[in-house]
Design a protein around this motif. Sequence first.
Motif, PDB file in Angstrom:
ATOM      1  N   GLU A  67       0.862  -1.182   0.000  1.00  0.00           N
ATOM      2  CA  GLU A  67       0.000   0.000   0.000  1.00  0.00           C
ATOM      3  C   GLU A  67       0.897   1.230   0.000  1.00  0.00           C
ATOM      4  N   LYS A  68       0.740   2.080  -1.011  1.00  0.00           N
ATOM      5  CA  LYS A  68       1.578   3.271  -1.160  1.00  0.00           C
ATOM      6  C   LYS A  68       0.780   4.502  -0.741  1.00  0.00           C
ATOM      7  N   THR A  69       1.353   5.322   0.167  1.00  0.00           N
ATOM      8  CA  THR A  69       0.703   6.539   0.647  1.00  0.00           C
ATOM      9  C   THR A  69       1.672   7.707   0.492  1.00  0.00           C
ATOM     10  N   GLU A  70       1.273   8.721  -0.259  1.00  0.00           N
ATOM     11  CA  GLU A  70       2.127   9.894  -0.444  1.00  0.00           C
ATOM     12  C   GLU A  70       2.261  10.655   0.873  1.00  0.00           C
ATOM     13  N   MET A  71       3.453  11.161   1.157  1.00  0.00           N
ATOM     14  CA  MET A  71       3.703  11.938   2.371  1.00  0.00           C
ATOM     15  C   MET A  71       3.416  13.416   2.103  1.00  0.00           C
ATOM     16  N   PRO A  72       2.634  14.047   2.963  1.00  0.00           N
ATOM     17  CA  PRO A  72       2.328  15.474   2.792  1.00  0.00           C
ATOM     18  C   PRO A  72       3.428  16.347   3.407  1.00  0.00           C
ATOM     19  N   VAL A  73       4.568  16.449   2.720  1.00  0.00           N
ATOM     20  CA  VAL A  73       5.712  17.210   3.245  1.00  0.00           C
ATOM     21  C   VAL A  73       6.221  18.174   2.189  1.00  0.00           C
ATOM     22  N   ARG A  74       6.934  19.203   2.659  1.00  0.00           N
ATOM     23  CA  ARG A  74       7.469  20.224   1.754  1.00  0.00           C
ATOM     24  C   ARG A  74       8.695  19.746   0.995  1.00  0.00           C
ATOM     25  N   ASP A  75       9.587  19.043   1.686  1.00  0.00           N
ATOM     26  CA  ASP A  75      10.821  18.616   1.034  1.00  0.00           C
ATOM     27  C   ASP A  75      11.308  17.307   1.645  1.00  0.00           C
ATOM     28  N   TYR A  76      12.350  16.750   1.049  1.00  0.00           N
ATOM     29  CA  TYR A  76      12.855  15.450   1.496  1.00  0.00           C
ATOM     30  C   TYR A  76      13.508  15.528   2.876  1.00  0.00           C
ATOM     31  N   ASN A  77      14.038  16.672   3.276  1.00  0.00           N
ATOM     32  CA  ASN A  77      14.584  16.811   4.627  1.00  0.00           C
ATOM     33  C   ASN A  77      13.474  16.575   5.656  1.00  0.00           C
ATOM     34  N   ASP A  78      12.330  17.244   5.450  1.00  0.00           N
ATOM     35  CA  ASP A  78      11.192  17.064   6.350  1.00  0.00           C
ATOM     36  C   ASP A  78      10.662  15.638   6.291  1.00  0.00           C
ATOM     37  N   ALA A  79      10.615  15.072   5.103  1.00  0.00           N
ATOM     38  CA  ALA A  79      10.103  13.713   4.936  1.00  0.00           C
ATOM     39  C   ALA A  79      10.979  12.702   5.672  1.00  0.00           C
ATOM     40  N   LEU A  80      12.290  12.840   5.565  1.00  0.00           N
ATOM     41  CA  LEU A  80      13.204  11.931   6.262  1.00  0.00           C
ATOM     42  C   LEU A  80      13.014  12.022   7.765  1.00  0.00           C
ATOM     43  N   THR A  81      12.960  13.235   8.290  1.00  0.00           N
ATOM     44  CA  THR A  81      12.752  13.441   9.729  1.00  0.00           C
ATOM     45  C   THR A  81      11.431  12.830  10.179  1.00  0.00           C
ATOM     46  N   SER A  82      10.384  13.054   9.413  1.00  0.00           N
ATOM     47  CA  SER A  82       9.062  12.532   9.728  1.00  0.00           C
ATOM     48  C   SER A  82       9.039  11.005   9.699  1.00  0.00           C
ATOM     49  N   ALA A  83       9.695  10.409   8.733  1.00  0.00           N
ATOM     50  CA  ALA A  83       9.732   8.950   8.605  1.00  0.00           C
ATOM     51  C   ALA A  83      10.427   8.306   9.799  1.00  0.00           C
ATOM     52  N   ILE A  84      11.578   8.835  10.176  1.00  0.00           N
ATOM     53  CA  ILE A  84      12.311   8.288  11.328  1.00  0.00           C
ATOM     54  C   ILE A  84      11.482   8.438  12.593  1.00  0.00           C
ATOM     55  N   LYS A  85      10.852   9.580  12.758  1.00  0.00           N
ATOM     56  CA  LYS A  85      10.015   9.831  13.941  1.00  0.00           C
ATOM     57  C   LYS A  85       8.840   8.851  14.007  1.00  0.00           C
ATOM     58  N   ASP A  86       8.157   8.666  12.883  1.00  0.00           N
ATOM     59  CA  ASP A  86       7.008   7.766  12.862  1.00  0.00           C
ATOM     60  C   ASP A  86       7.409   6.333  13.223  1.00  0.00           C
ATOM     61  N   LEU A  87       8.451   5.823  12.599  1.00  0.00           N
ATOM     62  CA  LEU A  87       8.839   4.439  12.874  1.00  0.00           C
ATOM     63  C   LEU A  87       9.366   4.272  14.291  1.00  0.00           C
ATOM     64  N   THR A  88      10.065   5.265  14.803  1.00  0.00           N
ATOM     65  CA  THR A  88      10.569   5.200  16.177  1.00  0.00           C
ATOM     66  C   THR A  88       9.422   5.194  17.182  1.00  0.00           C
ATOM     67  N   GLU A  89       8.396   5.981  16.919  1.00  0.00           N
ATOM     68  CA  GLU A  89       7.278   6.093  17.859  1.00  0.00           C
ATOM     69  C   GLU A  89       6.225   4.993  17.704  1.00  0.00           C
ATOM     70  N   ASN A  90       6.096   4.421  16.515  1.00  0.00           N
ATOM     71  CA  ASN A  90       4.979   3.508  16.250  1.00  0.00           C
ATOM     72  C   ASN A  90       5.382   2.098  15.835  1.00  0.00           C
ATOM     73  N   TRP A  91       6.655   1.741  15.972  1.00  0.00           N
ATOM     74  CA  TRP A  91       7.108   0.444  15.483  1.00  0.00           C
ATOM     75  C   TRP A  91       6.363  -0.714  16.129  1.00  0.00           C
ATOM     76  N   GLU A  92       6.011  -0.624  17.404  1.00  0.00           N
ATOM     77  CA  GLU A  92       5.326  -1.748  18.068  1.00  0.00           C
ATOM     78  C   GLU A  92       3.956  -1.998  17.440  1.00  0.00           C
ATOM     79  N   GLU A  93       3.241  -0.926  17.136  1.00  0.00           N
ATOM     80  CA  GLU A  93       1.933  -1.053  16.485  1.00  0.00           C
ATOM     81  C   GLU A  93       2.078  -1.682  15.101  1.00  0.00           C
ATOM     82  N   TYR A  94       3.067  -1.213  14.329  1.00  0.00           N
ATOM     83  CA  TYR A  94       3.284  -1.756  12.990  1.00  0.00           C
ATOM     84  C   TYR A  94       3.678  -3.229  13.064  1.00  0.00           C
TER      85      TYR A  94
END
Length: 108
Positions: A67-94
């Motif tokens: 399942e592919k979901t586009e990230m609503p971010v301004r640039d790849y710097n923000d996207a990278l930061t957001s991705a690391i944050k999401d997986l760090t905070e939600n890995w147990e749920e995933y």
Amino acid sequence: MRIVEFRRLLDDRNAIRVRFEIDRRRVMRFVVQLECCFRDEWHPVVRYDTAHGFAHRDTLHPSGQIEKTEMPVRDYNDALTSAIKDLTENWEEYRKRYERWLGQVGQT
């Protein structure tokens, strides 16, 4: 252009793999992937990347469905930061969700 790559262990059965290319403090492309070990086999569970020319999240299923979901971010710097944050905070749920899916396809 500089390539940065590392693997962050969350515990002995879960890790986040990060790889990105940076040029003059701008992220040019990246991959951030949650990997979980089930029955001594490592599985990619959620992956954020810039393949196909845009930042997105791939939710990976044991069946091979993605399942592919586009990230609503301004640039790849923000996207990278957001991705690391999401997986760090939600890995147990995933991990739990993927484990349920494994059971549904008879691979537990």
